[in-house]
Design an enzyme around this catalytic site. Structure first.
Site, PDB file in Angstrom:
ATOM      1  CD  GLU A 255      13.389  26.569  29.403  1.00 47.25           C
ATOM      2  OE1 GLU A 255      12.479  27.034  28.695  1.00 47.25           O
ATOM      3  OE2 GLU A 255      14.339  27.252  29.814  1.00 47.25           O
TER       4      GLU A 255
ATOM      5  CG  HIS B 194      15.929  30.012  25.687  1.00 50.10           C
ATOM      6  ND1 HIS B 194      16.496  29.111  26.564  1.00 50.10           N
ATOM      7  CD2 HIS B 194      14.681  30.257  26.174  1.00 50.10           C
ATOM      8  CE1 HIS B 194      15.636  28.827  27.514  1.00 50.10           C
ATOM      9  NE2 HIS B 194      14.532  29.500  27.314  1.00 50.10           N
TER      10      HIS B 194
ATOM     11  CD  GLU C  88      18.647  31.665  34.591  1.00 52.53           C
ATOM     12  OE1 GLU C  88      17.477  31.394  34.252  1.00 52.53           O
ATOM     13  OE2 GLU C  88      18.970  31.899  35.774  1.00 52.53           O
TER      14      GLU C  88
ATOM     15  CD  GLU D 216      13.473  34.288  27.532  1.00 54.45           C
ATOM     16  OE1 GLU D 216      12.988  34.003  28.646  1.00 54.45           O
ATOM     17  OE2 GLU D 216      13.376  33.555  26.533  1.00 54.45           O
ATOM     18  CG  HIS D 217      16.735  31.790  30.741  1.00 55.13           C
ATOM     19  ND1 HIS D 217      16.446  30.924  31.764  1.00 55.13           N
ATOM     20  CD2 HIS D 217      15.868  31.490  29.748  1.00 55.13           C
ATOM     21  CE1 HIS D 217      15.450  30.132  31.406  1.00 55.13           C
ATOM     22  NE2 HIS D 217      15.091  30.448  30.178  1.00 55.13           N
TER      23      HIS D 217
END
Length: 419
Positions: free
Chosen positions: A126, A46, A119, A49-50
């Site tokens: 998140e 994940h 990020e 992906e960011h």
């Protein structure tokens, strides 16, 4: 009709032209997700992906966004347990641009130190948001209960302490082990022409060397309970019942069964728990299938004083389905499933995703007519047999969150289900 081409290095291309559209969806689906991480890598798929959107050797993060949005398109990505997707929706003339941008972010991420720190903070936010959302976090806990100490049971976002430690070398390491051409599928749908897409893909991905990727650890379903008592307004209740994997012949039976049990306002659980008893506002059932395992998941939220009754009634409905499920209920669930499939495929984005997922699962793309035929083949007898087998095996895990002290134990529910 869809068309499929495989490049010499194993990179697959699948397209479907949708006449009358002026736009197209195009993306790269990589068969690498959370279940392909080692324990010390949890959350890195994940994170990667960011980072794809945070700049490449050719483009800054702003340029990536601007090049797509300047032509009126959008670009996005997501990570699941078995796949990571990078996709865009643009007008027909801008498909080559979208493919170039997607190839760039997938193959050439810069992993700039400053952008990693930025990020990292975004992902930690998140994670914090997910932990503050009980009806989100409970499904991570349910997955963990059903698949303890396994990659497929770990949260996609990963734990905060690991996210805080990842650096560029960790990200590059995951790419080098899992992002080979044989693990990538380029899918495009809408205003596209297969030969044109293939030529573009050859130029962008044809040079990649084949990569031998380690196999994912086999999944093993366990019957476990995770319960966390907390002073919330609602008691959150979730069950996972062991079910078929993607390629299991019973997958369509399981999906129709879930629809009949909790797929809409007319479903058994909605009618019993909400309409008749007023025990909850939200309840639903759905299937979740993977390469080698699957489950039927049931969720409901209720008050502290009602959690025991709600849990027992849910089990009673699961047990009762084997005896008195009706042809009308099965027909309704079949129709809902077909309608959802066909309505969703009016979108080129949904169609491109379907192409990629089915090609990854089956090595081919079953036609819509074949899929509809398999749904229509699910009859009342097969649903009752599936419901009876489900109850008798009592292969169930449970997650509870909130004021759940009064909730019955998993063992009590399993005994009631199998009785």
């Amino acid at each position: 009709m869809h068309q499929i081409t495989t490049l010499p290095n194993g990179f697959r291309i699948v397209t479907e032209t949708m006449p009358g559209l002026a736009s197209a969806a195009v993306g790269v689906w990589v068969t690498a997700g959370a279940r392909h991480e080692r324990a010390d890598q949890n959350g890195i798929a994940h994170f990667l992906e960011h980072m794809a959107f945070k700049g490449t050797a050719r483009r800054s993060a702003l340029q990536i966004a601007e090049e797509i949005e300047d032509v009126g398109g959008y670009i996005n990505a997501y990570t699941s347990r078995e796949m990571t997707a990078y996709y865009a929706r643009v007008l027909e003339a801008d498909v080559p641009l979208a493919m170039d941008v997607i190839a760039d972010i997938v193959l050439n991420p810069a992993f700039d130190a400053h952008e990693i720190e930025v990020e990292r903070h975004v992902i930690l936010q998140e994670i914090g948001q997910a932990l503050d959302t009980p009806d989100d976090v409970i499904f991570d806990w349910l997955q963990e209960a059903a698949y303890p100490d396994q990659p497929i049971g770990r949260p996609i976002l990963g734990p905060a302490d690991r996210i805080a430690a990842y650096g560029a070398d960790d990200l590059r390491g995951f790419v080098s082990h899992h992002y080979g051409p044989g693990q990538m599928i380029l899918a495009a749908a809408g205003a596209v022409h297969h030969d044109t897409i293939v030529k573009l893909a050859e130029a962008l991905f044809g040079h990649l060397p084949a990569l031998r990727v380690p196999e994912a650890e086999p999944a093993r379903f366990h019957c476990n309970e995770k319960r966390e008592v907390k002073a919330l307004e609602q008691a959150h209740f979730a069950l996972a019942i062991e079910g078929p994997a993607f390629r299991d012949p019973e997958i369509f039976v399981a999906q129709v069964y879930a629809g009949a049990m909790g797929g809409g306002m007319s479903s058994r659980l909605f009618q019993k728990l909400r309409e008749e008893r007023g025990l909850c506002y939200t309840t639903f059932a759905q299937t979740g299938s993977h390469d080698d395992t699957g489950s039927t998941t049931i969720y409901a939220g209720t008050g502290a004083s009602d959690i025991a009754e709600l849990a027992m009634l849910t089990i009673d409905e699961l047990r009762r389905a084997a005896d008195d499920m009706t042809e009308a209920e099965v027909a309704r669930a079949r129709t809902q499933m077909k309608a959802g499939l066909l309505m969703g495929l009016e979108s080129p984005s949904s169609r491109a995703e379907r192409l990629a997922r089915l090609l990854a699962i089956w090595g081919r793309v079953p036609s819509l007519s074949e899929t509809v035929e398999r749904i229509d083949a699910v009859d009342l007898a097969s649903i009752k047999a599936f419901a009876e087998k489900t109850a008798a095996s009592a292969r169930v895990s449970m997650a509870l969150y909130g004021p759940v002290s009064a909730a019955p134990s998993l063992e009590a529910l399993r005994e009631r289900l199998a009785a």
